[in-house]
Design a protein around this motif. Structure first.
Motif, PDB file in Angstrom:
ATOM      1  N   THR A  26       0.831  -1.209   0.000  1.00 39.74           N
ATOM      2  CA  THR A  26       0.000   0.000   0.000  1.00 39.74           C
ATOM      3  C   THR A  26       0.862   1.253   0.000  1.00 39.74           C
ATOM      4  OG1 THR A  26      -1.822  -1.132   1.123  1.00 39.74           O
ATOM      5  CG2 THR A  26      -1.759   1.274   1.278  1.00 39.74           C
ATOM      6  N   ALA A  27       1.963   1.234   0.750  1.00 38.31           N
ATOM      7  CA  ALA A  27       2.818   2.416   0.860  1.00 38.31           C
ATOM      8  C   ALA A  27       3.467   2.780  -0.464  1.00 38.31           C
ATOM      9  CB  ALA A  27       3.890   2.188   1.926  1.00 38.31           C
ATOM     10  N   MET A 416      16.702  11.038 -18.804  1.00 37.32           N
ATOM     11  CA  MET A 416      17.729  11.632 -17.962  1.00 37.32           C
ATOM     12  C   MET A 416      17.131  12.037 -16.615  1.00 37.32           C
ATOM     13  SD  MET A 416      20.930  12.416 -17.893  1.00 37.32           S
ATOM     14  CE  MET A 416      21.932  13.263 -16.674  1.00 37.32           C
ATOM     15  N   LEU A 417      17.739  11.569 -15.527  1.00 36.10           N
ATOM     16  CA  LEU A 417      17.338  11.964 -14.179  1.00 36.10           C
ATOM     17  C   LEU A 417      18.469  12.791 -13.578  1.00 36.10           C
ATOM     18  CD1 LEU A 417      15.513  11.874 -11.688  1.00 36.10           C
ATOM     19  CD2 LEU A 417      16.573   9.682 -11.078  1.00 36.10           C
ATOM     20  N   ARG A 418      18.196  14.076 -13.355  1.00 40.71           N
ATOM     21  CA  ARG A 418      19.213  14.969 -12.820  1.00 40.71           C
ATOM     22  C   ARG A 418      19.206  14.945 -11.297  1.00 40.71           C
ATOM     23  NH1 ARG A 418      16.978  20.076 -15.898  1.00 40.71           N
ATOM     24  NH2 ARG A 418      15.076  18.890 -15.400  1.00 40.71           N
ATOM     25  N   ARG A 419      20.377  14.882 -10.718  1.00 37.59           N
ATOM     26  CA  ARG A 419      20.525  14.771  -9.270  1.00 37.59           C
ATOM     27  C   ARG A 419      19.904  15.975  -8.565  1.00 37.59           C
ATOM     28  NH1 ARG A 419      25.424  14.097  -9.455  1.00 37.59           N
ATOM     29  NH2 ARG A 419      25.552  11.817  -9.214  1.00 37.59           N
ATOM     30  N   GLU A 420      20.210  17.184  -9.036  1.00 40.78           N
ATOM     31  CA  GLU A 420      19.691  18.393  -8.387  1.00 40.78           C
ATOM     32  C   GLU A 420      18.193  18.534  -8.574  1.00 40.78           C
ATOM     33  OE1 GLU A 420      21.286  20.251  -6.304  1.00 40.78           O
ATOM     34  OE2 GLU A 420      23.026  18.941  -6.596  1.00 40.78           O
ATOM     35  N   ARG A 421      17.702  18.129  -9.735  1.00 35.57           N
ATOM     36  CA  ARG A 421      16.256  18.187  -9.984  1.00 35.57           C
ATOM     37  C   ARG A 421      15.529  17.242  -9.028  1.00 35.57           C
ATOM     38  NH1 ARG A 421      11.604  20.659 -11.480  1.00 35.57           N
ATOM     39  NH2 ARG A 421      10.212  19.291 -12.631  1.00 35.57           N
ATOM     40  N   LEU A 422      16.076  16.059  -8.808  1.00 33.15           N
ATOM     41  CA  LEU A 422      15.481  15.099  -7.888  1.00 33.15           C
ATOM     42  C   LEU A 422      15.416  15.681  -6.483  1.00 33.15           C
ATOM     43  CD1 LEU A 422      14.512  12.176  -7.254  1.00 33.15           C
ATOM     44  CD2 LEU A 422      16.899  11.570  -6.923  1.00 33.15           C
ATOM     45  N   ALA A 423      16.511  16.279  -6.028  1.00 36.35           N
ATOM     46  CA  ALA A 423      16.539  16.849  -4.677  1.00 36.35           C
ATOM     47  C   ALA A 423      15.586  18.030  -4.547  1.00 36.35           C
ATOM     48  CB  ALA A 423      17.969  17.270  -4.329  1.00 36.35           C
ATOM     49  N   ARG A 424      15.491  18.853  -5.605  1.00 37.38           N
ATOM     50  CA  ARG A 424      14.626  20.029  -5.538  1.00 37.38           C
ATOM     51  C   ARG A 424      13.148  19.641  -5.485  1.00 37.38           C
ATOM     52  NH1 ARG A 424      16.602  22.297  -9.479  1.00 37.38           N
ATOM     53  NH2 ARG A 424      15.052  22.036 -11.135  1.00 37.38           N
ATOM     54  N   VAL A 425      12.754  18.649  -6.275  1.00 41.88           N
ATOM     55  CA  VAL A 425      11.343  18.249  -6.298  1.00 41.88           C
ATOM     56  C   VAL A 425      10.939  17.542  -5.013  1.00 41.88           C
ATOM     57  CG1 VAL A 425       9.658  16.758  -7.453  1.00 41.88           C
ATOM     58  CG2 VAL A 425      11.242  18.114  -8.812  1.00 41.88           C
ATOM     59  N   LEU A 426      11.806  16.650  -4.503  1.00 41.75           N
ATOM     60  CA  LEU A 426      11.454  15.888  -3.308  1.00 41.75           C
ATOM     61  C   LEU A 426      11.663  16.688  -2.028  1.00 41.75           C
ATOM     62  CD1 LEU A 426      12.833  12.299  -4.067  1.00 41.75           C
ATOM     63  CD2 LEU A 426      10.587  13.274  -4.542  1.00 41.75           C
ATOM     64  N   GLY A 427      12.518  17.700  -2.069  1.00 39.25           N
ATOM     65  CA  GLY A 427      12.799  18.447  -0.847  1.00 39.25           C
ATOM     66  C   GLY A 427      13.743  17.729   0.080  1.00 39.25           C
ATOM     67  N   VAL A 428      14.360  16.649  -0.395  1.00 43.94           N
ATOM     68  CA  VAL A 428      15.315  15.892   0.404  1.00 43.94           C
ATOM     69  C   VAL A 428      16.325  15.276  -0.558  1.00 43.94           C
ATOM     70  CG1 VAL A 428      13.940  13.768   0.348  1.00 43.94           C
ATOM     71  CG2 VAL A 428      15.572  14.130   2.204  1.00 43.94           C
ATOM     72  N   ALA A 480      10.583   8.385  -5.214  1.00 38.25           N
ATOM     73  CA  ALA A 480       9.835   8.869  -4.057  1.00 38.25           C
ATOM     74  C   ALA A 480       9.009   7.754  -3.419  1.00 38.25           C
ATOM     75  CB  ALA A 480       8.928  10.024  -4.463  1.00 38.25           C
ATOM     76  N   ARG A 481       8.313   6.983  -4.223  1.00 37.08           N
ATOM     77  CA  ARG A 481       7.413   5.990  -3.627  1.00 37.08           C
ATOM     78  C   ARG A 481       8.177   4.810  -3.023  1.00 37.08           C
ATOM     79  NH1 ARG A 481       5.816   1.587  -6.685  1.00 37.08           N
ATOM     80  NH2 ARG A 481       6.788   1.424  -8.738  1.00 37.08           N
ATOM     81  N   ILE A 482       9.322   4.451  -3.614  1.00 36.05           N
ATOM     82  CA  ILE A 482      10.098   3.349  -3.049  1.00 36.05           C
ATOM     83  C   ILE A 482      10.926   3.821  -1.850  1.00 36.05           C
ATOM     84  CG2 ILE A 482      11.852   1.603  -3.513  1.00 36.05           C
ATOM     85  CD1 ILE A 482       9.174   1.114  -4.922  1.00 36.05           C
ATOM     86  N   HIS A 483      11.515   5.000  -1.951  1.00 39.50           N
ATOM     87  CA  HIS A 483      12.251   5.560  -0.808  1.00 39.50           C
ATOM     88  C   HIS A 483      11.315   5.759   0.373  1.00 39.50           C
ATOM     89  CE1 HIS A 483      15.359   7.730   1.331  1.00 39.50           C
ATOM     90  NE2 HIS A 483      14.555   8.777   1.471  1.00 39.50           N
ATOM     91  N   GLY A 484      10.057   6.071   0.090  1.00 38.79           N
ATOM     92  CA  GLY A 484       9.055   6.222   1.138  1.00 38.79           C
ATOM     93  C   GLY A 484       8.575   7.645   1.268  1.00 38.79           C
ATOM     94  N   TYR A 485       7.271   7.847   1.061  1.00 40.37           N
ATOM     95  CA  TYR A 485       6.728   9.200   1.194  1.00 40.37           C
ATOM     96  C   TYR A 485       6.889   9.703   2.629  1.00 40.37           C
ATOM     97  CZ  TYR A 485       4.657   8.445  -3.403  1.00 40.37           C
ATOM     98  OH  TYR A 485       4.482   8.205  -4.745  1.00 40.37           O
ATOM     99  N   ASP A 486       6.899   8.777   3.596  1.00 42.36           N
ATOM    100  CA  ASP A 486       7.065   9.207   4.989  1.00 42.36           C
ATOM    101  C   ASP A 486       8.458   9.766   5.247  1.00 42.36           C
ATOM    102  OD1 ASP A 486       4.520   8.384   5.488  1.00 42.36           O
ATOM    103  OD2 ASP A 486       5.077   6.453   6.361  1.00 42.36           O
ATOM    104  N   ALA A 487       9.412   9.391   4.388  1.00 39.38           N
ATOM    105  CA  ALA A 487      10.787   9.877   4.574  1.00 39.38           C
ATOM    106  C   ALA A 487      11.008  11.232   3.909  1.00 39.38           C
ATOM    107  CB  ALA A 487      11.770   8.851   4.016  1.00 39.38           C
ATOM    108  N   ILE A 488      10.013  11.748   3.231  1.00 43.96           N
ATOM    109  CA  ILE A 488      10.130  13.036   2.551  1.00 43.96           C
ATOM    110  C   ILE A 488       9.526  14.105   3.442  1.00 43.96           C
ATOM    111  CG2 ILE A 488       9.463  14.369   0.518  1.00 43.96           C
ATOM    112  CD1 ILE A 488       9.357  11.727  -1.016  1.00 43.96           C
ATOM    113  N   PRO A 489      10.257  15.154   3.803  1.00 45.13           N
ATOM    114  CA  PRO A 489       9.719  16.170   4.719  1.00 45.13           C
ATOM    115  C   PRO A 489       8.543  16.915   4.108  1.00 45.13           C
ATOM    116  CG  PRO A 489      11.797  16.914   3.744  1.00 45.13           C
ATOM    117  CD  PRO A 489      11.634  15.476   3.352  1.00 45.13           C
ATOM    118  N   THR A 490       7.629  17.290   4.988  1.00 43.97           N
ATOM    119  CA  THR A 490       6.477  18.072   4.566  1.00 43.97           C
ATOM    120  C   THR A 490       6.852  19.548   4.564  1.00 43.97           C
ATOM    121  OG1 THR A 490       4.967  16.456   5.509  1.00 43.97           O
ATOM    122  CG2 THR A 490       4.079  18.647   5.059  1.00 43.97           C
ATOM    123  N   THR A 491       6.750  20.183   3.430  1.00 39.81           N
ATOM    124  CA  THR A 491       7.078  21.609   3.334  1.00 39.81           C
ATOM    125  C   THR A 491       5.957  22.320   2.596  1.00 39.81           C
ATOM    126  OG1 THR A 491       8.307  21.227   1.278  1.00 39.81           O
ATOM    127  CG2 THR A 491       9.559  21.229   3.323  1.00 39.81           C
TER     128      THR A 491
END
Length: 811
Positions: A26-27, A416-428, A480-491
């Protein structure tokens, strides 16, 4: 998607408990709808064999069985209809507690002692079948614990999948997600090619398959297998996995195709090869062509369908399967089939979408092809199914026959998956090693790279089964979904907000809704799709837009008016003892664009409408007023309260649409423009809709109603107003709106207001005429009006009414 927990664990080893596995599914976005435990608490249940079975002397339906438990012989009294000597079945020994807290004790049944209970699958809580004892294979080891032998305990897990995750309509597809989330790996699939034997199935090799459906079927794979043991039974492990996935085992060859579909995600079909004539042709159906399907029904097709045809009677002459949906009856495999032709094809979603519903049916194959199946799977599935068949039923395989249109096969492109783009979108910032682990565990190929602007990251190649991965954001979602949405800070989002003031030249929708609610109406929200038959009953189907892929036959056309759906909602309420119903709706209606634009068909024209319906008493039940039914003028008052929000003056002119009651219907005009209709439904329509109450309704375009002039302040006149009351006799058909327009035109700017305060017919008024009494209120802003001024206006009004409408002053 329903599957066995143990089957999933076979593909992805994990030490996670059942609860942890379910929570993980489910997660990561694979929502678990239901979990049903199977075969818990079976200690003391063993494999047993009935040595003899004799009739009970005191009961016709009972038998006295001597049963070998592997640890001695016991006597069992059994009422199962399939109990017989030689049968192997589960035995619950004395002291066992079965699911449902049923404790097995020594007992006497009609005077005969019984020491244990022979069990059905339902009594073991591993299936719903309670028709008889669970029959075990002849090689089942007597005395072995039944749980271990049947692979229990287990559970059936049912997922609710979103349309973009078509790859999870298979156990292996789910396994990749579970492996990524739990840090495991998916076991390799044993599907190595099976060598062809010589001299098998003459004619079913080389060009035995021809593709004549263009890009709709870019790949078709087949293989003949001869000399299969027709008496071979489905292995217990395969039958159990099918049952626990919600599929009833039928026969071995059919079960193999179902098993491969559930495990790999590739629908397959098995033909009795002796009923086929090569070559096999994949083509569009011919208009009016009929085909008898496996479920016994005969369907008539058109060229919107695809079929698999053989050449009996000519090249591709006979349809033998409905492409991507269901096989045909004439070429089905039976218990006598010894020579089989396996088929696995890639049908593109657009060629299958809506075809099943068009025939009023639903199949697992069609469900998968509508959402998309891996185009690389057909050959793998055929090889895998071949190995299963040879292992269980023997036989001699022919060569794999593959027809393919390489140019029409979809190929995932690197993303292409950019490292900075990934960090900016997820906030982590997810560690690089974790990103690579997640993507590789999902079956994606990953290599470090940088884009044209020098941004560093990874170039990711998705497998063919993940055609939902097309852009960078898709990869970010996977991480995001495999790393875990709970591990992504709420901003909270940051940035400047621009407040937009509502336009003063239009009444907003919320105000219109509040006004209708204040008049006692409840808002309804109906589907924008309706039954074509309903629009035809109303006579408003002319510009209807039919849907190419409707949700159901009852929702096949986009609505051309709000009233048919709104009245249907009123009818449902009235049929449930709701005597007083008031409903309104704001929504879009749709009409076909009949412009001559070249190219693709233009999009439907949509217009925002407001509609209301009412039936029953005009007031809720009370003691203060006598009860009366709601009528035309009650609804007209509600409509005019809406118009008052915009300062609109509405004009009502008699009309006679087919759905309206003659004499109780009017078209609505504003500033000379027709914007809608109000009235009572025709009794004939009410009978057709099975309405036992009279219904009044209105519907009009919202935009012209909601337009309003921007208010402007002006001084009030300090001079007194003057009123003159006049009564005119006019012909009955002349409406007040026509008279009022003439009065306003003749009176000029000094007329401040015009009221109708009396209508009379009777003594002193000729038949066919009526007397209307009106008050003219006049006022000037610069001076006090004199009697001469007022008399002049009255004379102009009298002359205009006599000239335009033949009105005479009532004496």
């Amino acid at each position: 998607m329903k599957f066995s927990e143990n089957w999933l664990r076979h593909h992805v080893p994990t030490t996670a408990s059942r609860d942890e596995l379910v929570a993980t599914l489910t997660a990561i976005g694979l929502e678990v709808e239901e979990v049903a435990a199977l075969g818990d608490s079976l200690d003391g249940v063993v494999v047993a064999q009935i040595l003899s079975a004799s009739k009970h002397p005191e009961a016709d339906r009972l038998q006295i069985c001597e049963v070998d438990t592997g640890n001695g012989t016991v006597q069992i009294v059994c009422g199962a209809p399939n109990a017989r000597a030689g049968l192997k079945a589960p035995l619950a020994t004395v002291g066992t507690v079965l699911p449902g807290e049923l404790k097995i004790k020594p007992a006497k049944l009609r005077g005969v002692e019984s020491f244990g209970m022979l069990c059905s699958a339902k009594e073991l809580a591993c299936d719903s079948d309670s028709a008889g004892l669970l029959e075990l294979p002849d090689d089942a080891p007597v005395g072995a614990p039944i749980a271990g032998y049947l692979g229990l305990p287990d559970a059936t897990i049912e997922l609710k999948l979103t349309p973009n995750r078509a790859d999870c309509f298979s156990v292996r597809g789910i396994a990749y997600d579970v492996a990524a989330a739990l840090g495991s790996e998916v076991r390799p699939l044993e599907a190595s090619p099976v060598a062809a034997a010589d001299g098998v199935a003459p004619g079913f090799d080389g060009d035995a398959v021809l593709l004549e459906a263009g890009a709709k079927v870019p790949r078709f794979v087949g293989r003949a297998i001869d000399g299969i043991d027709a008496a071979a039974k489905t292995p217990l492990w395969m039958a159990d996995r099918l049952r626990r996935s919600g599929i009833r085992p039928i026969s071995f060859l059919v079960d193999v195709t179902q098993y491969v579909m559930l495990e790999l995600g590739q629908p397959m079909h098995a033909f009795d090869r002796d009923t086929l004539q090569a070559p096999v042709v994949v083509r569009p159906a011919r208009d009016g062509e009929s085909l008898a399907l496996l479920d016994g029904r005969e369907v008539t097709l058109d060229d919107d369908f695809l079929v698999v045809a053989d050449s009996r009677g000519g090249h591709g002459a006979r349809a033998v399967a409905l492409g991507g949906i269901m096989g045909g009856l004439d070429t089905r495999v039976t218990d006598a089939t010894a020579n089989v032709f396996l088929e696995a094809a890639h049908w593109i979603p657009s060629a299958i979408i809506g075809r099943s519903r068009k025939l009023g049916m639903h199949t697992d194959a069609g469900h998968r092809f509508e959402r998309g199946v891996d185009p690389e799977l057909p050959r793998i599935a055929v090889e895998y199914a071949t190995r299963l068949i040879l292992d269980v039923a023997g036989g001699r395989p022919g060569p794999v026959i593959e027809a393919v249109r390489e140019a029409d096969l979809s190929r995932p492109q690197p993303v292409m998956l950019r490292r900075e783009r990934l960090a900016r979108v997820l906030g982590v910032r997810v560690p690089d090693a974790e990103v690579e682990r997640i993507l590789r565990a999902l079956g994606l190929q990953v290599e470090p790279a940088s884009d044209a602007d020098g941004a560093e990251g990874w170039r990711v190649q998705a497998p063919a089964r993940r055609f939902d991965i097309e852009i960078e954001e898709d990869l970010i979602e996977e991480v995001a979904r495999i790393h875990g949405y709970d591990a992504i800070p709420t901003t909270l989002p940051v940035g400047a907000s621009r407040l937009v003031a509502p336009a003063e030249g239009r009444v907003d929708d919320a105000s219109l809704r509040r006004q209708m609610a204040s008049r006692g109406y409840l808002e309804a929200v109906n589907y924008a799709f309706v039954d074509a038959g309903l629009l035809e009953a109303w006579g408003v189907a002319g510009d209807g837009v039919a849907l190419a892929n409707p949700l159901s036959a009852e929702l096949g056309v986009m609505r051309t008016r709000l009233l048919p759906g709104l009245v249907a909602a009123l009818g449902r309420n009235a049929a449930r003892q709701q005597a007083r119903v008031r409903l309104f709706e704001l929504g879009n209606v749709f009409a076909r664009d009949r412009s001559d634009a070249a190219g693709e068909a233009p999009a439907p024209i949509q217009t925002l409408h407001v509609a209301a319906v009412a039936c029953g008493p005009v007031h809720a039940e009370q003691w203060g007023q006598p009860e009366r039914a709601v009528g035309f003028h009650d609804l007209k008052g509600d409509l005019q309260s809406l118009a008052a929000l915009a300062g609109a003056e509405l004009e009502f002119r008699p009309s006679h649409p087919s759905w309206a009651h003659p004499g109780r219907s009017a078209d609505i005009f504003r500033d000379g423009r027709a914007i809608g209709w109000i009235g009572q439904l025709h009794p004939r329509l009410q009978r057709a809709l099975e309405l036992d109450v009279d219904v009044v309704a209105f519907e009009l375009a919202l935009e012209p109603l909601a337009e309003r002039a921007i208010p402007k302040a002006r001084p009030l006149s300090k001079y007194p107003s003057v009123r003159r009351d006049l009564a005119f006799v006019v012909a009955e058909p002349i409406g007040w709106g026509e008279l009022a327009a003439s009065v306003r035109a003749a009176a000029g700017p000094s007329l401040r207001d015009l009221v109708l305060f009396d209508r009379y017919q009777g003594k002193g008024v000729e038949s066919g005429f009526k007397s209307l009494a009106m008050g003219l209120i006049m006022q000037d802003e610069s001076r006090t009006l004199t009697d001469r001024d007022v008399d002049a206006v009255v004379a102009e009004v009298t002359a205009a009414l006599q000239r335009d409408h033949g009105a005479t002053v009532r004496g």
